[in-house]
Structures are given as C-alpha cells and as structure tokens.
Design an enzyme around this catalytic site. Structure first.
Site, short mmCIF file in Angstrom:
data_model
loop_
_atom_site.label_atom_id
_atom_site.label_comp_id
_atom_site.label_asym_id
_atom_site.label_seq_id
_atom_site.Cartn_x
_atom_site.Cartn_y
_atom_site.Cartn_z
CG HIS A 73 -0.42 0.06 2.54
ND1 HIS A 73 -0.28 1.24 3.24
CD2 HIS A 73 0.01 -0.91 3.38
CE1 HIS A 73 0.22 0.99 4.44
NE2 HIS A 73 0.41 -0.31 4.56
CG ASP A 190 3.09 0.75 7.61
OD1 ASP A 190 2.66 0.20 6.59
OD2 ASP A 190 2.43 0.83 8.67
CD GLU A 224 -2.61 -1.49 5.65
OE1 GLU A 224 -2.53 -2.48 6.42
OE2 GLU A 224 -2.29 -0.34 6.02
CD GLU A 225 -1.28 2.67 7.60
OE1 GLU A 225 -1.85 2.24 8.61
OE2 GLU A 225 -0.07 2.50 7.38
CG ASP A 245 2.06 -3.62 5.35
OD1 ASP A 245 2.93 -2.77 5.63
OD2 ASP A 245 0.84 -3.40 5.41
CG HIS A 325 1.60 3.12 12.47
ND1 HIS A 325 0.28 2.76 12.66
CD2 HIS A 325 1.89 2.77 11.20
CE1 HIS A 325 -0.20 2.22 11.54
NE2 HIS A 325 0.77 2.22 10.65
ZN LIG Z 1 1.26 -1.12 6.34
#
Ligand SMILES: [Zn+2]
Length: 349
Positions: A73, A190, A224-225, A245, A325
């Site tokens: 993603h 990410d 995706e998130e 991922d 994150h």
């Molecule tokens: Zn991810």
C-alpha cells in the site's frame, strides 16, 4: 536458478522519491500515479485502476497455472481539518491513528480542495515555554489540545477561510527522509518500502529477461491504513495472495531491520499454513535472510481481502521496520531480503 541482481541505488532513489510524495489515506492519488508512471515503462505489464483508485498491474504469462497476486500500500497515516478554530489555527481529525506525541512540532502541508498547498506545523496549544511554563509539558497530547499553526497571516477563523482552507482538507505530516550507512529513516516506510520492493523486483526481472512462472497481479492499495484497501481489486481467479507489508521490530519481536519476516499470525489471526511453508522453502532455497514472527497490534490488507470474502491462500512478508507508525527506520539488508523473496516467489512454479 539464482535470482537477478537488484539495483540498490535505483531502489533507494525510487523509495526516497515515493516517501517525499504526501499520500495520506483518502489523498493517496499522487503516490499511486507516481508508481503507475514508473511501471508504465514495462511493456510486460497491463495497467488498470479500480474504481476506488488502487493500481493493478497484470503480468500475464501463457500457461494454465492459476494466477497469483501481491499487494502493498502507498497510503499513509495523516489527518484532515476537523475544525477552524477562533484563533485561526486548525483542529485535526487523524487518519489511521497517528500518535500525537510523535508529530508534535512536525511540519505539515494543508492541501485545499482547490489545489492550493499551505505550510504549517503541529503544536500543543500551550506551546510557549515563556507563556505557559511547566503547564506545556503537562498538557495532554490529544485531539483537543493539538493544533496546526499556519505559516500565513491569520488570527481568526475568517482569515483562515480566506486562505482557501475548509473543514475536510487533507493534512500531511513531513516524512523527514534521511539515508545514512544503509539505514533509511523516515515516516511512512510503512508501506512505501514494500511498494519499492515490488517495483524493484519487477525491474530486476524485466531487465534480466525473466518472466514470472504464472500470471501475477500487482495490487497497489490506497486505503490500507483504514482497514479495507485490498478488500476490492484482487480478481477471483487468483489462487494465492502475498501481502507485502512491514515487519514489527521492538521488544519481544523476532523481526529486525536486517531480515525479512514471514508473519504467521497477527491481530486478525493466523495466515495460510501451506503458503507460509512455500514462502519458508523459497527463502531457504535462495538464502533469503528471514525470521518468522507474530504481530499483536496489526492487521493487513490480505486480511481485508479475506474479510471481504476473498478465497485465496494468504501470506504476509516484509522488511523489519523499527518504531512503526512513529519515526520509522529500515535497513538496506532487510529491504534487499524482501525484494529477493518477492522474486523467488514470482519465479517459483
Ligand atoms: Zn502497512
């Protein structure tokens, strides 16, 4: 058969360029378009878009084997303008649950619906040490107290609206990309690191004159998130889906930045035993340095497809990303391992 060589400097440049394109979920189009343009140079690929805006690249080969798919993603954490405050600053609504403390004092771009870009930064509403003293440290970092200070002359709601800013406008946090000693430090590795892995694998195979062993769909996801990116866009004839991922690095985890990881179970439950074993066997065969791991606070786009009714064998692989994150970091070793693993999978019958 040995795997084709990876052009590491190409990989790094592509990844850095992609990281520097703002693409919070809901506003990921520029990043999708960037990947689309890059892939358009490979005549082997048939490119299309889903109605939702995801990119699908099909590499068709002539045989009777059922096709497979890979997904990664390009959308990231971010925010939208929730409210224009009476002091002219912005209250935000977060996308994908970015933690406030990780973006305090970060630079932002506000993208208006008319296409303007306005610069600013994220601050606590008790920012000045000379005004608030110790209270600044004690104020809770939450939706109520964090605000965007715009680098434009405004002291009230009316003046901010006159800049063209409206409730719902996209807010993107600076990625702060830095490459040092084989480490890549940036927000939103990410999952842009894995998109770069997929693109680098395609490039290496195409330039070596190789084709995948069966037809492949590369799905570049844009939601995706928020949990439903790959719920649509994987054709029903696909037999196996490999989600690419990030792997979780930190206390209690097996994964590290120097390996790729096969995730056996995450917050959404276990992956597919048979495809997991196929991935392990391919890593062993091609000397791909890898770990296996379990992620607790994690769900993947592959699981989004399963939840939407997708009937495939499903696996999850990816490079170790430290402080995910948050202010993330990867290493070229884990990234190279992931690209090699993707190629090993594509070339396997
Ligand atoms: Zn991810």
């Amino acid at each position: 058969m040995s795997l084709p060589a990876i052009d590491t400097s190409y990989f790094t440049k592509f990844l850095v360029d992609l990281l520097n394109i703002a693409s919070p979920t809901g506003f990921a189009e520029p990043a999708v378009a960037f990947v689309e343009k890059e892939l358009s140079q490979y005549k082997q690929l048939e490119l299309s878009r889903t109605r939702k805006g995801a990119l699908v690249a099909k590499w068709k080969v002539e045989n009777d084997l059922p096709p497979v798919a890979l997904t990664a993603h390009v959308d990231t954490l971010g925010a939208v303008v929730k409210e224009i405050k009476s002091n002219g600053r912005l209250r935000l609504s977060r996308i994908g649950g970015i933690q406030w403390n990780t973006i305090e004092t970060e630079g932002v771009w506000v993208f208006t619906s008319s296409g303007e870009k306005i610069r600013g930064s994220v601050l606590i509403d008790t920012a000045s040490g000379h005004v608030h003293g110790a209270a600044g440290a004690e104020t809770k970092r939450n939706d109520e107290h964090m605000e965007v200070r715009l680098d434009a002359r405004t002291t009230n709601e009316k003046e901010t609206r006159a800049l063209g800013i409206n409730v719902g406008d996209c807010v993107a946090f600076d990625p702060r990309v830095e490459v040092t000693n084989g480490f890549i430090r940036s927000r939103f590795l990410d999952d842009k690191a894995c998109v770069a892995n997929v693109v680098a694998a395609i490039k290496s195979m195409a330039e070596a004159g190789l084709s995948p062993a069966r037809s492949v769909y590369f799905h570049i996801s844009n939601y995706e998130e928020v949990g439903h990116g790959a719920a649509a866009g994987i054709p029903p004839e696909v037999a196996e889906l490999v989600t690419v991922d990030m792997a979780v690095v930190g206390a209690g985890q097996e994964s590290d930045e120097f390996h790729a990881t096969l995730c056996v179970k995450d917050g959404g439950g276990p992956y597919h035993f048979g495809l997991n074993n196929k991935m392990r066997a391919l890593a062993e065969k091609h000397n791909v340095p890898y770990k296996t791991d379990v992620y607790v606070f994690y769900g993947s786009d592959g699981e989004a497809f399963w939840s939407a009714g997708g009937d495939v064998a499903l696996a999850l692989i990816g490079p170790g990303i430290d402080a995910s994150h948050n202010y993330e970091r990867a290493h070229v070793d884990g990234l190279t391992a992931t690209t090699n693993w993707i190629m090993a999978y594509l070339l396997a019958e």
